[in-house]
Design an enzyme around this catalytic site. Structure first.
Site, short mmCIF file in Angstrom:
data_model
loop_
_atom_site.label_atom_id
_atom_site.label_comp_id
_atom_site.label_asym_id
_atom_site.label_seq_id
_atom_site.Cartn_x
_atom_site.Cartn_y
_atom_site.Cartn_z
N TYR A 1 40.32 43.37 -61.89
CA TYR A 1 40.31 42.32 -60.94
C TYR A 1 41.36 41.32 -61.26
CZ TYR A 1 39.22 38.08 -58.04
OH TYR A 1 39.32 37.29 -56.86
N SER B 1 43.90 33.54 -57.53
CA SER B 1 42.76 33.15 -58.17
C SER B 1 43.16 32.77 -59.71
CB SER B 1 41.92 34.51 -58.36
OG SER B 1 40.76 34.17 -59.26
#
Ligand code: NDP
Ligand code: 8X3
Length: 253
Positions: A154, A141
């Protein structure tokens, strides 16, 4: 008899589902994983009907090490000749300050994004090494490249994926195995619905007022990476919506 096999984790939705369709259209036989059995069955039926490929489904929770082992070790011998491993299953759970965070959210993200990816990789990489060929694509990501406010755990889990991606590439080049990471910004999938624990209104707002990436944009990139000639390795790609120049800025109309 399956020939050119890809194992795609998290194929029941979003990016994993789009990669499955893209690969199926290219005639690649598929092993699809996820926890939602009904969706796996529907996807399997559609891909077989539309593209005439072979599809195996494995329904298990990637956080459970024994379940990973049973799923991969239990594949019929002809399905163990995996050529492409797409480590896609993952999630964000929660968005808030670290000191106010829920431990259950942290555990879910670390157990899925880091440990689950490791469990599957540990089981599949020896199968690639046996054949002295293969390609691993890790879906990381932009959160694995940039830290943004309230993304803390995250981001940490995706920074770990980035490190694992680099480590795999260093260790596996001698076995003729290619390793690529794909690092997207905001993609309109079930990601935000999951992040906000099923709050659909809050999830919809994430994608309002700009054109986010679609799962197909990421599937295109994955297919581009795996379809290069054998001597070409795409190390990593960062793919953002035009309106999101960095992780923390989105230009909304
Ligand atoms: P979705 O929520 O649409 O899909 C997530 C997939 O992961 C589902 O198929 C889900 O399957 C699977 N999954 C989640 N937890 C588990 C588990 N414990 N065991 C097995 N499978 C699991 O989100 P995306 O498609 O957007 O996410 C795919 C990947 O892309 C993730 O790694 C995410 O971090 C990454 N990403 C997403 C971005 C975005 O903005 N959407 C941007 C950058 C990266 P099931 O629920 O059936 O188990
Ligand atoms: C998902 C994209 O920007 O929400 O990985 O972290 S972002």
């Amino acid at each position: 008899m399956p020939k050119n096999i890809a194992l795609i984790t998290g194929a029941t939705s979003g990016i994993g589902q789009a990669i499955s369709t893209q690969f199926a259209a290219a005639g690649i036989d598929l092993i699809l994983t996820g926890r939602r059995a009904e969706r796996l069955k529907d996807t399997q039926e559609k891909l077989i009907a539309n593209y005439g490929i072979e599809v195996q489904t494995l329904c298990f929770d990637i956080r459970q090490q024994q379940a990973c082992e049973q799923a991969i070790n239990g594949l019929p011998a002809e399905w163990k000749a995996i050529r492409y491993l797409i480590n896609n299953a993952g999630l964000a759970s929660g968005l808030g300050k670290l000191h106010e965070g829920q431990l259950s959210d942290w555990e879910q993200m670390i157990d899925t994004n880091v440990k689950g990816l490791l469990y599957i990789s540990r089981l599949v990489i020896p199968l690639l090494i046996e054949k002295q060929q293969g390609h691993i694509v890790n879906i990381s990501s932009i959160a694995g490249k940039e830290v943004y406010a309230n993304g803390n755990v995250y981001c940490a889990s995706k920074f770990a994926v980035d490190a694992l991606n680099r480590g795999m590439r260093i260790e596996l080049a001698e076995s003729n195995i290619r390793v690529t990471s794909i690092n997207p910004g905001a993609v309109n999938t079930e990601f935000s619905l999951v992040r906000f624990h099923g709050d659909a209104q809050r999830a919809e707002k994430v994608y309002e007022g700009f054109d986010p990436l679609m799962a197909q944009d990421i599937a295109d990139a994955v297919y581009y990476a795996i379809s290069r000639p054998a001597h070409v390795n795409i190390n990593e790609m960062i793919i953002m919506p035009t309106a999101q120049p960095v992780a923390s800025i989105i230009h909304r109309k």
